[in-house]
Enzyme design. Structure first.
Site, PDB file in Angstrom:
ATOM      1  N   HIS A 180     135.313 -21.270  13.390  1.00 41.63           N
ATOM      2  CA  HIS A 180     136.357 -22.038  13.328  1.00 41.63           C
ATOM      3  C   HIS A 180     137.486 -21.145  12.347  1.00 41.63           C
ATOM      4  O   HIS A 180     136.862 -20.276  11.944  1.00 41.63           O
ATOM      5  CB  HIS A 180     136.197 -23.363  12.907  1.00 41.63           C
ATOM      6  CG  HIS A 180     135.130 -23.467  11.899  1.00 41.63           C
ATOM      7  ND1 HIS A 180     135.248 -23.190  10.664  1.00 41.63           N
ATOM      8  CD2 HIS A 180     133.624 -23.770  11.876  1.00 41.63           C
ATOM      9  CE1 HIS A 180     134.270 -23.256   9.769  1.00 41.63           C
ATOM     10  NE2 HIS A 180     133.234 -23.486  10.659  1.00 41.63           N
TER      11      HIS A 180
ATOM     12  N   ASP B 139     131.814 -16.507  10.125  1.00 40.17           N
ATOM     13  CA  ASP B 139     131.793 -17.821   9.631  1.00 40.17           C
ATOM     14  C   ASP B 139     133.328 -17.920   8.788  1.00 40.17           C
ATOM     15  O   ASP B 139     133.706 -17.318   8.030  1.00 40.17           O
ATOM     16  CB  ASP B 139     131.077 -17.715   8.307  1.00 40.17           C
ATOM     17  CG  ASP B 139     130.000 -19.001   8.467  1.00 40.17           C
ATOM     18  OD1 ASP B 139     130.404 -19.963   9.165  1.00 40.17           O
ATOM     19  OD2 ASP B 139     128.911 -19.071   8.036  1.00 40.17           O
ATOM     20  N   ASP B 140     133.830 -19.152   9.223  1.00 38.12           N
ATOM     21  CA  ASP B 140     135.243 -19.712   8.729  1.00 38.12           C
ATOM     22  C   ASP B 140     136.559 -18.565   8.762  1.00 38.12           C
ATOM     23  O   ASP B 140     137.187 -18.398   7.850  1.00 38.12           O
ATOM     24  CB  ASP B 140     135.041 -19.943   7.027  1.00 38.12           C
ATOM     25  CG  ASP B 140     134.114 -21.060   7.056  1.00 38.12           C
ATOM     26  OD1 ASP B 140     133.256 -21.445   7.900  1.00 38.12           O
ATOM     27  OD2 ASP B 140     133.863 -21.809   5.851  1.00 38.12           O
TER      28      ASP B 140
ATOM     29  N   HIS C  17     123.552 -22.108  13.518  1.00 45.74           N
ATOM     30  CA  HIS C  17     123.691 -22.700  11.994  1.00 45.74           C
ATOM     31  C   HIS C  17     122.113 -23.128  11.618  1.00 45.74           C
ATOM     32  O   HIS C  17     121.379 -23.759  12.556  1.00 45.74           O
ATOM     33  CB  HIS C  17     124.460 -23.826  11.905  1.00 45.74           C
ATOM     34  CG  HIS C  17     124.575 -24.436  10.329  1.00 45.74           C
ATOM     35  ND1 HIS C  17     125.742 -23.867   9.706  1.00 45.74           N
ATOM     36  CD2 HIS C  17     123.977 -25.290   9.782  1.00 45.74           C
ATOM     37  CE1 HIS C  17     125.497 -24.650   8.444  1.00 45.74           C
ATOM     38  NE2 HIS C  17     124.605 -25.248   8.372  1.00 45.74           N
TER      39      HIS C  17
ATOM     40  N   CYS D 205     130.682 -25.820  10.803  1.00 41.05           N
ATOM     41  CA  CYS D 205     129.693 -24.730  11.440  1.00 41.05           C
ATOM     42  C   CYS D 205     128.806 -25.324  12.494  1.00 41.05           C
ATOM     43  O   CYS D 205     128.748 -24.482  13.482  1.00 41.05           O
ATOM     44  CB  CYS D 205     129.119 -24.122  10.504  1.00 41.05           C
ATOM     45  SG  CYS D 205     129.875 -23.435   8.947  1.00 41.05           S
TER      46      CYS D 205
END
Length: 525
Positions: free
Chosen positions: A300, A10-11, A103, A49
């Site tokens: 991302h 995530d991220d 998600h 997300c």
């Protein structure tokens, strides 16, 4: 046939040693890279997300999933598209989901798309529910819901953290699968470095504050169209940022607090690296490293103060670019002999590894290509390319397999054909990565980062090549999902050679008709 271990973070922007970052300590991910082909220019299709994950798990772009927010389930809302794990499951694989893969919530039918995508119910860590609670010690020992949140794990509810539980469950499943004869597709989703930046406090030791710099361009560029700016609302809502009382929408955050965020992002990446190291070490332990494909990527990136922005929610490289690497036994690496370890665990506190990736490609690639790429690597039939309109087609993909780039990683960017006098033809052959981001208005609003579908008025379509990033912000109608390229609200053009950080927008003083035509042609097909 080979197993698949699919790791999605995530991220996570490519803030890793194997991508040339000199500050971060990421020895285990770097070790994986040293046995993998590493894509240096990989991009998500939307920097948030749920839309990004649904896009790469179905192999369709956001305009086909019609998910730009968090509030619809593609099978009901756009089309009953098969997913990558569903395709593996239908081809005899045991498919398993651990942690955050889809998600959670409406966008995966409150079930992580079980039972379509997974053979067994997906696993979520029991401590996930405390993620946004007040667990960060602040002044006077009081607890806060902070952005910057180094913690003592023993004080946490359950005495653990979600990503630690995710690693333990994934290792348990690897041990179960080692005795079974069935091939598996195991997807493991890690939360950190997603906010809050909550991680074991010992990782701060790796990053003395005096070594932490600000972003190279921590100011809002003067020619940035207001529609392109994301006002980082999710960060403003954390207790420690709230206390700073920074102005909306442009801030800025105080320099010393910017350094604290950057320090904690690095620390969270090293904590993640430890989890990945333990997981890959377990793959060795169960003797499956020689017949398991390992993919490592993120949904991302995340801005760390560049352009005066934080978080994701934009079309800049810092928000859209992701790490992407594939370890394929006997293809990206020589087979280890019996008993030899491929992924010995490396302690981030003692290992400074200068490992270089096995192969590197500078080709522009997109996460929407993951589905077809993994199908090809596993020896399955590659799903067909989608027709122009594919809402009614259950199995097709909008991202071509990138296996063809694995072999030619040395000649990084192929020379343009000599017989290429027509510049438009030349352009059409260069690899391109497309991303997009919706906005509710031309200026930053409280919901600019995450507008609901009904409030979207503008779509920013962005095209990234080796030479430039070109973005058009056009009128968008959420009722019929149509973009009007005759109504351009703003544009951005950054030339990578002279402006690698994307600070100097030359859209208004450049002729770019051929780029406009290219983006419109692409979206039509």
């Amino acid at each position: 046939g080979m197993n698949v271990l699919f790791i999605v973070v995530d991220d996570l922007r490519p803030l890793l040693g194997c991508y040339g970052d000199n500050v971060v300590k990421s020895p285990n991910i770097d070790q994986l890279a040293s046995q993998s082909i590493v894509f240096r220019n990989a991009y998500a299709q939307q920097a948030v997300c749920a839309p990004s994950r649904v896009s790469f798990l179905t192999g369709r772009r956001p305009d086909t999933t019609r998910l730009y927010d968090f509030y619809s389930y593609w099978r009901v809302h756009s089309g009953n598209y098969s997913t990558m794990p569903q395709y593996f499951k239908e081809n005899g694989y045991m498919t398993m989901s651990v942690g955050k893969v889809f998600h959670p919530g409406v966008s995966s039918n409150y079930s992580d798309d079980y039972p379509y995508s997974w053979s067994i119910p997906p696993f979520h860590p029991s401590t996930e529910k405390y993620e946004n609670d007040k667990t960060c010690r602040g002044k006077g020992g009081r607890l806060y819901a902070n952005l910057v949140c180094p913690i003592d794990v023993t004080e946490m509810p359950g005495g653990t953290l979600p990503d630690i539980q995710t690693t333990e469950e994934a290792i348990r499943l690897l041990n179960v699968m080692k005795t079974k004869k069935q091939k598996f597709f195991l997807a493991v989703g890690y939360h950190k470095p997603h906010i809050p930046l909550r991680y074991p406090q010992e990782f701060l030791k790796l990053y003395p504050l005096e070594n932490i710099t600000l972003a190279p361009d921590p100011w809002v560029p003067e020619k940035l169209p207001p529609v392109a700016y994301n006002p980082w609302m999710d960060i403003r809502q954390r207790d420690d940022v709230k206390a700073l009382n920074v102005t909306f929408p442009y801030g800025p955050l105080p320099d010393d607090f910017q350094r604290l965020i950057r320090q904690s992002y690095y620390a969270a990446v090293s904590y993640l690296d430890m989890q990945v190291g333990l997981l890959l070490n377990a793959l060795d332990d169960v003797g499956l490293s020689n017949n398991t494909i390992v993919v490592f990527t993120a949904d991302h990136g995340w801005s760390l103060g560049e352009h005066g922005e934080w978080a994701k929610y934009s079309n800049f490289d810092v928000a859209t670019q992701v790490p992407l690497m594939f370890y394929v036994p006997r293809m990206t690496t020589f087979s280890a002999s019996k008993g030899e370890r491929v992924f010995p665990y490396l302690d981030p506190f003692s290992h400074i590894v200068g490992l270089v990736p096995q192969g590197q490609s500078k080709k522009m690639v997109e996460l929407v290509s993951l589905f077809s790429t993994l199908a090809e690597l596993a020896g399955l039939q590659v799903p067909p390319a989608c027709p122009e309109t594919s809402f009614h087609v259950a199995l097709c993909t909008e991202g071509a397999s990138i296996v063809r780039y694995f072999k030619s990683s040395e000649q990084m960017v192929q020379k343009k054909d000599d017989g290429c006098n027509d510049t438009n033809k030349c352009y059409s052959e260069e690899p391109v990565a497309f991303s997009q981001y919706p906005r509710p208005a031309d200026t930053p609003q409280w919901d600019s980062d995450k507008p609901k579908l009904k409030d979207i008025r503008i779509m920013g379509y962005s095209m990234r090549t080796a030479d430039y990033r070109y973005t058009l912000w056009v009128q968008f109608n959420p009722e019929n999902f149509s973009a009007d390229f005759e109504d351009v609200h703003a544009g951005e053009l950054y030339m990578m050679e002279t402006d690698p950080n994307q600070d100097n927008n030359i859209y208004n003083n450049t002729l770019h008709g051929h780029l406009f035509k290219k983006i419109v042609d692409f979206l039509k097909h």
